[in-house]
Design a protein around this motif. Structure first.
Motif, PDB file in Angstrom:
ATOM      1  N   LEU A   1       0.803  -1.219   0.000  1.00  0.00           N
ATOM      2  CA  LEU A   1       0.000   0.000   0.000  1.00  0.00           C
ATOM      3  C   LEU A   1       0.842   1.277   0.000  1.00  0.00           C
ATOM      4  CD1 LEU A   1      -2.744  -1.017   2.615  1.00  0.00           C
ATOM      5  CD2 LEU A   1      -2.913  -1.082   0.103  1.00  0.00           C
TER       6      LEU A   1
ATOM      7  N   TYR B   1       0.873   7.420  -1.716  1.00  0.00           N
ATOM      8  CA  TYR B   1       0.818   7.432  -0.248  1.00  0.00           C
ATOM      9  C   TYR B   1       1.862   8.381   0.336  1.00  0.00           C
ATOM     10  CZ  TYR B   1       1.681   5.428   4.463  1.00  0.00           C
ATOM     11  OH  TYR B   1       1.887   5.232   5.802  1.00  0.00           O
TER      12      TYR B   1
ATOM     13  N   ILE C   1      -4.820   6.103  -0.269  1.00  0.00           N
ATOM     14  CA  ILE C   1      -4.382   4.702  -0.241  1.00  0.00           C
ATOM     15  C   ILE C   1      -4.991   3.974  -1.434  1.00  0.00           C
ATOM     16  CG2 ILE C   1      -4.678   2.492   0.968  1.00  0.00           C
ATOM     17  CD1 ILE C   1      -2.687   3.973   2.476  1.00  0.00           C
TER      18      ILE C   1
ATOM     19  N   LYS D   1     -11.238  -0.176   2.670  1.00  0.00           N
ATOM     20  CA  LYS D   1     -11.159   0.999   3.545  1.00  0.00           C
ATOM     21  C   LYS D   1     -12.436   1.159   4.371  1.00  0.00           C
ATOM     22  CE  LYS D   1      -9.253   3.525   0.086  1.00  0.00           C
ATOM     23  NZ  LYS D   1      -8.644   4.683  -0.627  1.00  0.00           N
TER      24      LYS D   1
END
Length: 334
Positions: free
Chosen positions: A26, A31, A212, A219
């Protein structure tokens, strides 16, 4: 503008003393750029890009997106993630691509310190307890990140909580240290700084950031989970991991209970990282070991990274206000 002035914020020009930790599969360029522009420093996970060209390309993309703001590369030195014969290469690629700071973890960084110094890299070594931080200090790392038992991912075997780690680190360490494990609120940042930390490490709290690159259903599941929705597994093979409780954690727990001598190869069909990666892609969180810590209780909505940092700042300032309110007036003050 820097809100809290610490060694971490000064060294990297941050608004808040927050390290956005490397998240397997991730922690990509999007990010780290989101963390950088929000006011922290993010770490791209090298193990998520096993091919040299892919890693080089992602670092380059992060450099462009960060637009001069600091970011780093996380290098797990566990052989199963980044083979020993590639670790040197990863360090060299990072330096060649302009990265200034590396987060190492997994084993003693001492064999790599001469190379890291030659490359001019700042080294933040991540450990699960103060005793390992003392060893890292002795071999010359620049900072240590001590991530306690509440963390998602690997809390180590000692299972020492973050509050105790912070107090012991403030007492025993001479180099700057960061505290992680269950950290997801601005008041915790202030508490860590009060105990001597230069900042904090966050992972689970940031899983609900819009930036993300994971399926919305993943999520959503994180945002609706609580601090009670984690499970510890794989202690039987001395590789304890805290993840989101699901069908896989139940199956692994059963296998470890029924067969105390279970081997990692017997567990692998259940715990392979490829299964977890699929969950991020599909949003099906019922299978795979999906790292998540007790900060699930503080990650309650999917929002932009900037909004998360805004909340952290407001919470930290409120905590500082409470401290100011309880301080006794100076002796002799009117």
């Amino acid at each position: 503008m820097t809100v809290l002035n610490t060694e971490l914020t000064r060294r990297f020009g941050l608004r808040l003393p927050v390290l956005a930790g490397g998240l397997m599969w991730l922690a990509d360029a999007d990010y780290v750029a989101a963390a950088a522009h929000a006011g922290g420093i993010g770490f791209l996970t090298a193990a998520s890009f096993p091919e040299d060209d892919a890693l080089r390309c992602e670092i380059s993309r992060a450099r462009d997106l960060c637009a001069g703001k600091a970011f780093g590369v996380n290098v797990s030195m566990l052989p199963k993630l980044v083979p020993g014969d590639r670790t040197d290469t990863v360090f060299r690629i990072a330096a060649e691509e302009g990265v200034k700071v590396i987060e190492t973890s997994g084993r003693n960084p001492e064999p790599y310190m001469p190379l890291l110094r030659e490359l001019g890299l700042t080294v933040i070594h991540k450990v699960p307890a103060v005793r390992y931080a003392l060893k890292a200090q002795s071999v010359g790392v620049d900072m240590v990140a001590i991530v306690g038992a509440e963390c998602g991912g690997h809390p180590g075997l000692d299972m020492i909580g973050s509050f105790v780690n912070a107090a012991m680190a403030g007492r025993d360490l001479d180099i700057p240290f960061l505290i992680g494990g269950g950290v997801g609120h601005g008041s915790q940042i202030v508490a860590a700084l009060a105990m001597g930390a230069a900042g904090v490490v966050m992972g689970t709290r940031l899983l609900v950031a819009e930036e993300i690159n994971a399926h919305p259903n993943y999520k959503h599941a994180i945002a609706h989970a609580s601090e009670r929705d984690t499970a510890l597994t794989m202690s039987s093979v001395r590789n304890t991991v805290r993840t989101l409780a699901n069908e896989t954690t139940e199956a692994v727990t059963q296998l470890e209970t029924d067969n105390p001598g279970v081997t990692i190869s017997e567990l692998m069909p259940l715990v392979s990282g490829k299964i977890g990666r699929k969950a991020y892609e599909t949003g099906d969180v019922s299978k795979g070991l999906l790292s998540a810590g007790h900060a699930l209780g503080l990650a309650n909505a999917v929002t932009p990274m900037a909004e998360i940092f805004d909340h952290l700042e407001q919470e930290a300032l409120a905590a500082l206000g409470r401290i100011n309110d309880i301080q006794s007036p100076a002796q002799g003050a009117a």
